[in-house]
Scaffold this motif. Sequence first.
Motif, PDB file in Angstrom:
ATOM      1  N   GLN A  26      -2.753   2.932   5.457  1.00  0.00           N
ATOM      2  CA  GLN A  26      -3.551   3.401   6.677  1.00  0.00           C
ATOM      3  C   GLN A  26      -2.773   4.973   6.599  1.00  0.00           C
ATOM      4  O   GLN A  26      -3.805   5.741   7.314  1.00  0.00           O
ATOM      5  N   VAL A  82      -7.952   8.164   2.814  1.00  0.00           N
ATOM      6  CA  VAL A  82      -9.086   7.271   3.311  1.00  0.00           C
ATOM      7  C   VAL A  82      -8.421   6.018   3.538  1.00  0.00           C
ATOM      8  O   VAL A  82      -8.348   5.168   2.786  1.00  0.00           O
ATOM      9  N   ASP A 137      -7.803   2.307   4.983  1.00  0.00           N
ATOM     10  CA  ASP A 137      -8.441   0.775   5.061  1.00  0.00           C
ATOM     11  C   ASP A 137      -9.481   0.908   6.236  1.00  0.00           C
ATOM     12  O   ASP A 137     -10.362   0.250   6.214  1.00  0.00           O
ATOM     13  N   PHE A 138      -8.959   1.278   7.438  1.00  0.00           N
ATOM     14  CA  PHE A 138      -9.498   1.243   8.806  1.00  0.00           C
ATOM     15  C   PHE A 138      -9.647   2.387   9.389  1.00  0.00           C
ATOM     16  O   PHE A 138      -8.410   3.463   9.466  1.00  0.00           O
ATOM     17  N   GLU A 139     -10.496   2.790  10.374  1.00  0.00           N
ATOM     18  CA  GLU A 139     -10.546   3.767  11.202  1.00  0.00           C
ATOM     19  C   GLU A 139      -9.735   3.445  12.379  1.00  0.00           C
ATOM     20  O   GLU A 139      -9.478   2.258  12.703  1.00  0.00           O
ATOM     21  N   ASP A 140      -8.871   4.182  12.819  1.00  0.00           N
ATOM     22  CA  ASP A 140      -7.687   4.126  13.971  1.00  0.00           C
ATOM     23  C   ASP A 140      -8.482   3.315  15.249  1.00  0.00           C
ATOM     24  O   ASP A 140      -7.935   2.589  15.587  1.00  0.00           O
ATOM     25  N   TYR A 141      -9.678   3.654  15.478  1.00  0.00           N
ATOM     26  CA  TYR A 141     -10.365   2.865  16.798  1.00  0.00           C
ATOM     27  C   TYR A 141     -11.017   1.731  16.361  1.00  0.00           C
ATOM     28  O   TYR A 141     -11.239   0.857  17.445  1.00  0.00           O
ATOM     29  N   THR A 142     -10.781   1.034  15.274  1.00  0.00           N
ATOM     30  CA  THR A 142     -11.241  -0.191  15.003  1.00  0.00           C
ATOM     31  C   THR A 142     -10.546  -1.206  15.974  1.00  0.00           C
ATOM     32  O   THR A 142      -9.025  -1.346  15.709  1.00  0.00           O
ATOM     33  N   THR A 195      -6.002  -1.826  19.081  1.00  0.00           N
ATOM     34  CA  THR A 195      -6.748  -0.853  17.893  1.00  0.00           C
ATOM     35  C   THR A 195      -5.894  -1.033  16.618  1.00  0.00           C
ATOM     36  O   THR A 195      -4.730  -1.403  16.716  1.00  0.00           O
TER      37      THR A 195
END
Length: 67
Positions: free
Chosen positions: A23, A27, A29-34, A52
């Motif tokens: 994280q 880049v 693995d996930f956007e923070d807001y996922t 999130t």
Amino acid sequence: MLVINYEGKTKTYDTADQFLGRQILEVPDFEDYTEISSVTLDDKPIELEDKTMLGLYNYLHDQKNNK
């Protein structure tokens, strides 16, 4: 093992540290807001106030630093 269920999908990491490391990459693995529907660590559910990826990151980071 860390198992994250989100948006109808599942992502598994061998350790919480593996998730934390991924994280902080340029880049991640996930956007923070996922949004997360559920998460378990070593087969134990984790209850998050902030459901999130950022909330999970903060929770795991805090747990690691409080040991």
